[in-house]
Design an enzyme around this catalytic site. Sequence first.
Site, mmCIF file in Angstrom:
data_model
loop_
_atom_site.group_PDB
_atom_site.id
_atom_site.type_symbol
_atom_site.label_atom_id
_atom_site.label_comp_id
_atom_site.label_asym_id
_atom_site.label_seq_id
_atom_site.Cartn_x
_atom_site.Cartn_y
_atom_site.Cartn_z
ATOM 1 N N GLU A 18 -17.647 8.820 -27.619
ATOM 2 C CA GLU A 18 -16.593 9.161 -26.834
ATOM 3 C C GLU A 18 -15.525 8.096 -26.899
ATOM 4 O O GLU A 18 -15.013 7.510 -26.462
ATOM 5 C CB GLU A 18 -16.724 9.364 -24.741
ATOM 6 C CG GLU A 18 -16.316 10.313 -24.519
ATOM 7 C CD GLU A 18 -15.350 11.164 -24.403
ATOM 8 O OE1 GLU A 18 -17.180 12.057 -24.949
ATOM 9 O OE2 GLU A 18 -14.468 11.852 -24.537
ATOM 10 N N THR A 44 -15.487 16.900 -26.879
ATOM 11 C CA THR A 44 -16.771 16.688 -27.159
ATOM 12 C C THR A 44 -18.366 17.839 -27.504
ATOM 13 O O THR A 44 -18.056 16.756 -28.630
ATOM 14 C CB THR A 44 -17.487 15.529 -25.797
ATOM 15 O OG1 THR A 44 -16.247 14.951 -25.767
ATOM 16 C CG2 THR A 44 -18.980 15.062 -26.242
ATOM 17 N N HIS A 53 -14.823 7.542 -22.014
ATOM 18 C CA HIS A 53 -14.015 8.816 -21.688
ATOM 19 C C HIS A 53 -12.758 8.880 -20.630
ATOM 20 O O HIS A 53 -12.732 8.265 -19.816
ATOM 21 C CB HIS A 53 -15.178 10.049 -20.390
ATOM 22 C CG HIS A 53 -14.588 11.403 -20.563
ATOM 23 N ND1 HIS A 53 -13.896 11.862 -19.770
ATOM 24 C CD2 HIS A 53 -15.314 12.738 -21.422
ATOM 25 C CE1 HIS A 53 -13.649 13.331 -19.935
ATOM 26 N NE2 HIS A 53 -14.353 13.827 -20.812
ATOM 27 N N ASP A 56 -15.823 11.099 -31.179
ATOM 28 C CA ASP A 56 -15.385 12.649 -31.520
ATOM 29 C C ASP A 56 -14.489 13.337 -31.397
ATOM 30 O O ASP A 56 -13.742 14.666 -31.864
ATOM 31 C CB ASP A 56 -16.683 12.911 -30.194
ATOM 32 C CG ASP A 56 -16.152 12.621 -28.156
ATOM 33 O OD1 ASP A 56 -15.146 11.020 -28.541
ATOM 34 O OD2 ASP A 56 -16.094 12.958 -27.489
ATOM 35 N N HIS A 57 -13.175 12.363 -30.643
ATOM 36 C CA HIS A 57 -11.765 12.999 -30.487
ATOM 37 C C HIS A 57 -11.290 11.642 -30.285
ATOM 38 O O HIS A 57 -11.411 11.033 -29.849
ATOM 39 C CB HIS A 57 -11.852 14.202 -29.991
ATOM 40 C CG HIS A 57 -12.420 14.064 -28.845
ATOM 41 N ND1 HIS A 57 -11.699 13.402 -27.604
ATOM 42 C CD2 HIS A 57 -13.251 14.810 -27.882
ATOM 43 C CE1 HIS A 57 -12.665 13.198 -26.930
ATOM 44 N NE2 HIS A 57 -13.417 14.157 -26.830
HETATM 45 C C1 GP9 Z 1 -19.601 15.965 -20.347
HETATM 46 C C2 GP9 Z 1 -18.857 15.248 -21.512
HETATM 47 C C3 GP9 Z 1 -17.265 15.825 -21.588
HETATM 48 O O1 GP9 Z 1 -20.767 16.369 -20.809
HETATM 49 O O2 GP9 Z 1 -19.372 16.029 -22.915
HETATM 50 O O3 GP9 Z 1 -16.271 15.315 -22.357
HETATM 51 P P1 GP9 Z 1 -15.267 16.040 -22.912
HETATM 52 O O4 GP9 Z 1 -15.393 17.208 -23.485
HETATM 53 O O5 GP9 Z 1 -14.137 15.842 -21.320
HETATM 54 O O6 GP9 Z 1 -14.010 15.104 -23.761
#
Ligand code: GP9
Length: 405
Positions: free
Chosen positions: A38, A80, A193, A253-254
């Site tokens: 994340e 994500t 996150h 992921d980002h």
């Molecule tokens: C929650 C998670 C949220 O399941 O995937 O991450 P996000 O998409 O807000 O970065």
Amino acid sequence: IFGRDQKSLELVIFERFEQGKRYRGVAKGKNLIVIQLESFQSFLIGFHYNDQEVTPNLNRIVSQSIYFENYYQQAGCGNTADAEFVSLTSLHVPGNEVAYEVYADKTLEALPAILRNHGYETIAFHGNTGWFWNRKKIYPNLGFDKFYSLEELNNDEIFGLGLSDLSLYKQAIEIIKRSNKPFFAFIVTLSSHTPFLIPEQYKMLTLDHKHEGTIFGNYLQSVHYADYALGWFIEELKKEGIYENSIIVLYGDHAGIQPFVKENAEIMKEVLGKEYDYAEAFRVPLVIHIPKLSLNLRVQTIGGQVDFLPTMLNLLGIDADQSKMVGKDLLNCSESFVALRYQVPDGSFIDERRYFMVSPDGFLQNSFAYDRILEKPLPYYECLDGYKKAIQQIELSRAILKEHR
Ligand code: GP9
């Protein structure tokens, strides 16, 4: 020259044309453990903050792996989950809609489905509820046999958006070690996150007063914790005898630190010693660790999450119908190019020489066009071929998805 194998000190030369398959099948039959980290960005690799190594465990893995330095996020508003979708399918997300909602009913040639057809058990792990981002619905269609979400897992340590990374890893290892065939474990972490708030006892970095309470400061603390949990997991894989028979793949992921927030841009500029723009924020790490090979290879080929699946299939030695994918195998490709998505308009791209960001007003002549080698602006019309290529790739992906039932 795209990289250097520092272990053998042999220069690794990738010809700029299809030349057979480098690293083809080197991970054939191995367990595949993919960890989507994340908010992990590439600047973290080797990054020190006031003499403190922020991601020491990740750095150690990178030093024994294939590390893609110029790998970019391609998520849309599904963040994500969109990053998961692009990576697992080699198809683009819609952008302003969530891929896991729009394409939930489609049965795609995704990585888990392909691996299941090759005898793998396919298991996904994520510490939020199963319905978040519609995962519970789409995962079976992507080919996952099992999905362990918050409902199935022991909720013994929750903070931020869900189960702590350490708890997720602890529970995942108990499950994967029971697998009696090669497995694909897809672990989507959560502790780093936004807004990156973690319990006090896990804040292990000493921050400058000026960074306390900032997104940047909180980000560093949370990725440092996530790295600690990752280090624990790797050691545990070794103790359980899973490590040697597995290939371990990590990717971000980002972006976590958004450049459009003034405070973020100012702090990052000071810390990195250069302008903090989308091109830097969108750069996420991709690390492929094959224990027995113990490579130290840095690949500079430019690519994005859409390239993940073809790259993995080559390493696993699996043939699949690549006419339904728009990505390229980053270890065997003739081009160095990524189509950027979502936070910048479609048609934006990065290649070896250029960074082109389409103007939000849609007028190409107002776009940001930059020569990355000469470090100076370019006339926009010198980027039109790349613009067209990016749009074509996105349209091809849409057409493939439209055809798919
Ligand atoms: C929650 C998670 C949220 O399941 O995937 O991450 P996000 O998409 O807000 O970065």
